[in-house]
Design a protein around this motif. Structure first.
Motif, PDB file in Angstrom:
ATOM      1  N   HIS A   1      13.903  -2.208  -2.059  1.00  9.18           N
ATOM      2  CA  HIS A   1      13.155  -0.968  -1.838  1.00  9.18           C
ATOM      3  C   HIS A   1      14.108   0.120  -1.366  1.00  9.18           C
ATOM      4  CE1 HIS A   1      10.066  -4.097  -1.714  1.00  9.18           C
ATOM      5  NE2 HIS A   1       9.173  -3.160  -1.971  1.00  9.18           N
ATOM      6  N   PHE A   2      13.624   1.347  -1.362  1.00 10.14           N
ATOM      7  CA  PHE A   2      14.465   2.472  -0.961  1.00 10.14           C
ATOM      8  C   PHE A   2      13.602   3.530  -0.287  1.00 10.14           C
ATOM      9  CE2 PHE A   2      13.142   2.986  -5.368  1.00 10.14           C
ATOM     10  CZ  PHE A   2      12.545   4.230  -5.357  1.00 10.14           C
ATOM     11  N   ILE A   3      14.283   4.492   0.345  1.00  3.39           N
ATOM     12  CA  ILE A   3      13.637   5.618   1.011  1.00  3.39           C
ATOM     13  C   ILE A   3      14.048   6.897   0.306  1.00  3.39           C
ATOM     14  CG2 ILE A   3      13.527   6.955   3.154  1.00  3.39           C
ATOM     15  CD1 ILE A   3      13.798   4.416   4.712  1.00  3.39           C
ATOM     16  N   LEU A   4      13.108   7.770   0.076  1.00  2.30           N
ATOM     17  CA  LEU A   4      13.367   9.045  -0.579  1.00  2.30           C
ATOM     18  C   LEU A   4      13.874  10.060   0.438  1.00  2.30           C
ATOM     19  CD1 LEU A   4      10.118   9.191  -2.739  1.00  2.30           C
ATOM     20  CD2 LEU A   4      12.392   8.480  -3.492  1.00  2.30           C
TER      21      LEU A   4
ATOM     22  N   ALA B   1       0.827  -1.205   0.000  1.00  2.76           N
ATOM     23  CA  ALA B   1       0.000   0.000   0.000  1.00  2.76           C
ATOM     24  C   ALA B   1       0.865   1.261   0.000  1.00  2.76           C
ATOM     25  CB  ALA B   1      -0.930  -0.010   1.211  1.00  2.76           C
ATOM     26  N   VAL B   2       1.993   1.221   0.731  1.00  4.00           N
ATOM     27  CA  VAL B   2       2.887   2.372   0.772  1.00  4.00           C
ATOM     28  C   VAL B   2       3.563   2.581  -0.578  1.00  4.00           C
ATOM     29  CG1 VAL B   2       4.956   3.329   1.854  1.00  4.00           C
ATOM     30  CG2 VAL B   2       3.246   2.147   3.250  1.00  4.00           C
ATOM     31  N   THR B   3       4.102   1.528  -1.159  1.00  5.48           N
ATOM     32  CA  THR B   3       4.810   1.664  -2.439  1.00  5.48           C
ATOM     33  C   THR B   3       3.864   2.079  -3.558  1.00  5.48           C
ATOM     34  OG1 THR B   3       4.521  -0.722  -2.796  1.00  5.48           O
ATOM     35  CG2 THR B   3       6.575   0.012  -1.765  1.00  5.48           C
ATOM     36  N   HIS B   4       2.684   1.510  -3.594  1.00  7.12           N
ATOM     37  CA  HIS B   4       1.716   1.907  -4.616  1.00  7.12           C
ATOM     38  C   HIS B   4       1.282   3.357  -4.421  1.00  7.12           C
ATOM     39  CE1 HIS B   4       0.521  -2.597  -5.224  1.00  7.12           C
ATOM     40  NE2 HIS B   4       1.683  -2.280  -5.794  1.00  7.12           N
ATOM     41  N   GLY B   5       1.225   3.781  -3.164  1.00  2.00           N
ATOM     42  CA  GLY B   5       0.868   5.165  -2.897  1.00  2.00           C
ATOM     43  C   GLY B   5       1.905   6.139  -3.417  1.00  2.00           C
ATOM     44  N   PHE B   6       3.200   5.830  -3.224  1.00  7.74           N
ATOM     45  CA  PHE B   6       4.248   6.710  -3.751  1.00  7.74           C
ATOM     46  C   PHE B   6       4.255   6.709  -5.281  1.00  7.74           C
ATOM     47  CE2 PHE B   6       6.221   6.486   0.509  1.00  7.74           C
ATOM     48  CZ  PHE B   6       6.498   7.823   0.682  1.00  7.74           C
ATOM     49  N   ALA B   7       4.031   5.559  -5.878  1.00 10.33           N
ATOM     50  CA  ALA B   7       3.970   5.505  -7.340  1.00 10.33           C
ATOM     51  C   ALA B   7       2.808   6.335  -7.872  1.00 10.33           C
ATOM     52  CB  ALA B   7       3.838   4.052  -7.799  1.00 10.33           C
ATOM     53  N   GLY B   8       1.700   6.310  -7.147  1.00  8.40           N
ATOM     54  CA  GLY B   8       0.572   7.131  -7.570  1.00  8.40           C
ATOM     55  C   GLY B   8       0.840   8.609  -7.399  1.00  8.40           C
ATOM     56  N   LEU B   9       1.528   9.002  -6.338  1.00  7.54           N
ATOM     57  CA  LEU B   9       1.846  10.411  -6.147  1.00  7.54           C
ATOM     58  C   LEU B   9       2.794  10.926  -7.225  1.00  7.54           C
ATOM     59  CD1 LEU B   9       2.360  10.549  -2.265  1.00  7.54           C
ATOM     60  CD2 LEU B   9       0.437  11.471  -3.566  1.00  7.54           C
TER      61      LEU B   9
ATOM     62  N   PRO C   1      19.161   2.012   2.110  1.00 11.52           N
ATOM     63  CA  PRO C   1      19.037   2.522   0.737  1.00 11.52           C
ATOM     64  C   PRO C   1      18.322   3.871   0.708  1.00 11.52           C
ATOM     65  CG  PRO C   1      18.307   0.225   0.905  1.00 11.52           C
ATOM     66  CD  PRO C   1      18.438   0.747   2.293  1.00 11.52           C
ATOM     67  N   LEU C   2      19.049   4.900   0.287  1.00 11.93           N
ATOM     68  CA  LEU C   2      18.498   6.246   0.167  1.00 11.93           C
ATOM     69  C   LEU C   2      18.696   6.745  -1.245  1.00 11.93           C
ATOM     70  CD1 LEU C   2      19.574   8.219   3.389  1.00 11.93           C
ATOM     71  CD2 LEU C   2      17.360   7.231   2.861  1.00 11.93           C
ATOM     72  N   ILE C   3      17.686   7.385  -1.797  1.00 14.28           N
ATOM     73  CA  ILE C   3      17.774   8.019  -3.108  1.00 14.28           C
ATOM     74  C   ILE C   3      17.512   9.501  -2.914  1.00 14.28           C
ATOM     75  CG2 ILE C   3      16.682   8.257  -5.355  1.00 14.28           C
ATOM     76  CD1 ILE C   3      16.387   5.332  -5.529  1.00 14.28           C
ATOM     77  N   THR C   4      18.474  10.312  -3.350  1.00  8.83           N
ATOM     78  CA  THR C   4      18.385  11.763  -3.213  1.00  8.83           C
ATOM     79  C   THR C   4      18.389  12.411  -4.601  1.00  8.83           C
ATOM     80  OG1 THR C   4      20.794  11.964  -3.070  1.00  8.83           O
ATOM     81  CG2 THR C   4      19.575  11.670  -1.009  1.00  8.83           C
ATOM     82  N   PRO C   5      17.965  13.669  -4.714  1.00 14.76           N
ATOM     83  CA  PRO C   5      17.991  14.349  -6.022  1.00 14.76           C
ATOM     84  C   PRO C   5      19.423  14.618  -6.474  1.00 14.76           C
ATOM     85  CG  PRO C   5      16.522  15.453  -4.472  1.00 14.76           C
ATOM     86  CD  PRO C   5      17.327  14.482  -3.680  1.00 14.76           C
TER      87      PRO C   5
ATOM     88  N   ARG D   1       3.250   9.488 -10.160  1.00 12.74           N
ATOM     89  CA  ARG D   1       2.741   9.146 -11.488  1.00 12.74           C
ATOM     90  C   ARG D   1       3.836   8.507 -12.337  1.00 12.74           C
ATOM     91  NH1 ARG D   1      -0.958  14.500 -13.000  1.00 12.74           N
ATOM     92  NH2 ARG D   1      -2.349  14.329 -11.170  1.00 12.74           N
ATOM     93  N   GLN D   2       4.687   7.755 -11.684  1.00 11.88           N
ATOM     94  CA  GLN D   2       5.770   7.058 -12.358  1.00 11.88           C
ATOM     95  C   GLN D   2       5.921   5.685 -11.716  1.00 11.88           C
ATOM     96  OE1 GLN D   2       7.657   7.850 -14.961  1.00 11.88           O
ATOM     97  NE2 GLN D   2       6.834   9.917 -15.285  1.00 11.88           N
ATOM     98  N   ALA D   3       6.036   4.673 -12.558  1.00 11.73           N
ATOM     99  CA  ALA D   3       6.209   3.315 -12.042  1.00 11.73           C
ATOM    100  C   ALA D   3       7.561   3.127 -11.368  1.00 11.73           C
ATOM    101  CB  ALA D   3       6.047   2.311 -13.180  1.00 11.73           C
ATOM    102  N   ALA D   4       8.533   4.010 -11.689  1.00 12.24           N
ATOM    103  CA  ALA D   4       9.863   3.885 -11.078  1.00 12.24           C
ATOM    104  C   ALA D   4       9.825   4.090  -9.570  1.00 12.24           C
ATOM    105  CB  ALA D   4      10.819   4.887 -11.718  1.00 12.24           C
ATOM    106  N   PHE D   5       8.802   4.782  -9.067  1.00 11.25           N
ATOM    107  CA  PHE D   5       8.691   5.007  -7.629  1.00 11.25           C
ATOM    108  C   PHE D   5       7.883   3.909  -6.956  1.00 11.25           C
ATOM    109  CE2 PHE D   5       9.869   9.111  -9.202  1.00 11.25           C
ATOM    110  CZ  PHE D   5      10.627   9.680  -8.189  1.00 11.25           C
ATOM    111  N   GLY D   6       7.642   2.818  -7.640  1.00 13.02           N
ATOM    112  CA  GLY D   6       6.902   1.710  -7.060  1.00 13.02           C
ATOM    113  C   GLY D   6       7.661   0.948  -6.001  1.00 13.02           C
ATOM    114  N   LYS D   7       8.951   1.254  -5.822  1.00 17.08           N
ATOM    115  CA  LYS D   7       9.757   0.625  -4.774  1.00 17.08           C
ATOM    116  C   LYS D   7      10.077   1.588  -3.638  1.00 17.08           C
ATOM    117  CE  LYS D   7      10.072  -3.400  -6.745  1.00 17.08           C
ATOM    118  NZ  LYS D   7       9.449  -4.607  -6.125  1.00 17.08           N
ATOM    119  N   ALA D   8       9.489   2.767  -3.670  1.00 19.25           N
ATOM    120  CA  ALA D   8       9.710   3.732  -2.586  1.00 19.25           C
ATOM    121  C   ALA D   8       8.918   3.306  -1.361  1.00 19.25           C
ATOM    122  CB  ALA D   8       9.300   5.131  -3.033  1.00 19.25           C
TER     123      ALA D   8
END
Length: 322
Positions: free
Chosen positions: A264-267, A171-179, A280-284, A181-188
């Motif tokens: 999975h990773f954390i933004l 539910a969390v990962t799908h929520g981030f992907a929906g926010l 695992p952290l992903i930063t801009p 609007r990119q499937a790449a964030f499906g592991k956030a």
């Protein structure tokens, strides 16, 4: 037993002399509702028999009732909006009261104590101001705040917790992907950031360490939230001058490496390092990507542009000569 002389409750028994806050008027229907709410939470108020009447053995009569002349209580027990006073809706207040489940057989009752604590927390006012709002002694406000604070801290793990099941994580990962609007964030699996909680300047030689870059004294709250903005992990206590990355390295989330699960990773924002292990952290990107042109393509474009300019200029001159 003496008469209650404060605004939160009023006593229907005639006392002499009558304090200004004591009312002998009949109960308003909403006052019965308010007292029924307290009794429904196991807050049986102590008995006070009517004047000249001996109560039957084993019976209990209310000697104190909620005084809805207090505006804060009137909005809570009535139809008013509780968010300006308590920063929480009535639904959230009901959830908190049920979560605490602290039975009060004496004193002010769990409902009133929770409201006093939330008002103090939401307004940031002093004990003196809160005591005037609710009409209770200042020392009582002090005891209520400390007691309810301990109760809230004791149940915090029931509310602030990492996803426990695969369904919760999905539910969390799908929520981030929906926010995004990119499937790449499906592991956030969450978003992390820090917040400065303002405090009074500490005394002692290390007090200057709590002054942050915004030039006020604070402690740092590191929090991970889900796609709905709900906290799933918190870590608090470091001085305000400490960098976010250092707070991260000392947090249990980093040292224990129990979340997020593999894959999975954390933004995070630019204040954190981009990591793969143990957290695992992903930063801009710190700098925007620069497009580099090949020399041959660049020179060809420049040549074509010059030819176009020359051709257009020659056609313009021919037109002027005619």
């Amino acid at each position: 037993m003496g008469c209650v002389s404060h605004n939160t409750y009023w006593c229907p028994t005639v006392c002499s002399p009558l304090p200004s806050c004591v009312s002998i008027q009949g109960l308003h229907p909403s006052e019965d509702t308010a007292n029924a709410v307290c009794r429904g939470r196991g807050e049986a108020l102590p008995s006070w028999p009517a004047a000249g009447v001996s109560p039957a053995r084993g019976t209990r009569h209310l000697y104190c009732r909620i005084n809805l002349a207090v505006p804060v209580l009137q909005r809570f027990f009535g139809q008013g909006d509780t968010r300006p006073d308590f920063r929480l809706s009535k639904e959230s207040l009901a959830v908190l009261l049920d979560l605490l489940q602290q039975e009060r057989r004496h004193g002010w009752g769990a409902t009133i104590e929770t409201l006093v604590f939330l008002f103090w927390l939401a307004s940031g006012a002093s004990y003196r101001v809160v005591s005037r709002v609710f009409g209770i002694p200042r020392s009582t406000v002090h005891r209520i705040v400390h007691r309810v604070t301990a109760e809230v801290v004791a149940v915090r793990h029931k509310v602030i917790c990492l996803p426990k099941t695969a369904e919760d994580l999905a539910a969390v990962t799908h929520g981030f992907a929906g926010l995004a609007r990119q499937a790449a964030f499906g592991k956030a699996a969450g978003a992390i950031d820090g917040c400065h909680v303002r405090i009074k300047p500490p005394s002692g030689p290390d007090g200057h360490c709590y002054k942050n870059r915004k030039l006020f004294y604070s402690i740092i709250l590191q929090a991970v939230c889900d796609h709905q903005g709900c906290f799933i992990d918190t870590y608090v206590g470091w001085p305000g001058s400490v960098h976010d990355s250092r707070v991260l390295r000392h947090s249990p989330l980093y040292r224990r490496a129990i979340y997020p699960p593999p894959g999975h990773f954390i933004l995070a924002d630019g204040g954190y390092p981009c990591l793969q292990r143990p957290l695992p952290l992903i930063t801009p990107y710190k700098r925007p990507v620069q497009v580099t042109w090949q020399p041959s393509i660049k020179s060809a474009l420049q040549t074509q542009l010059m030819d176009d300019v020359v051709d257009s200029g020659g056609m313009h001159l021919q037109t002027m000569s005619h």
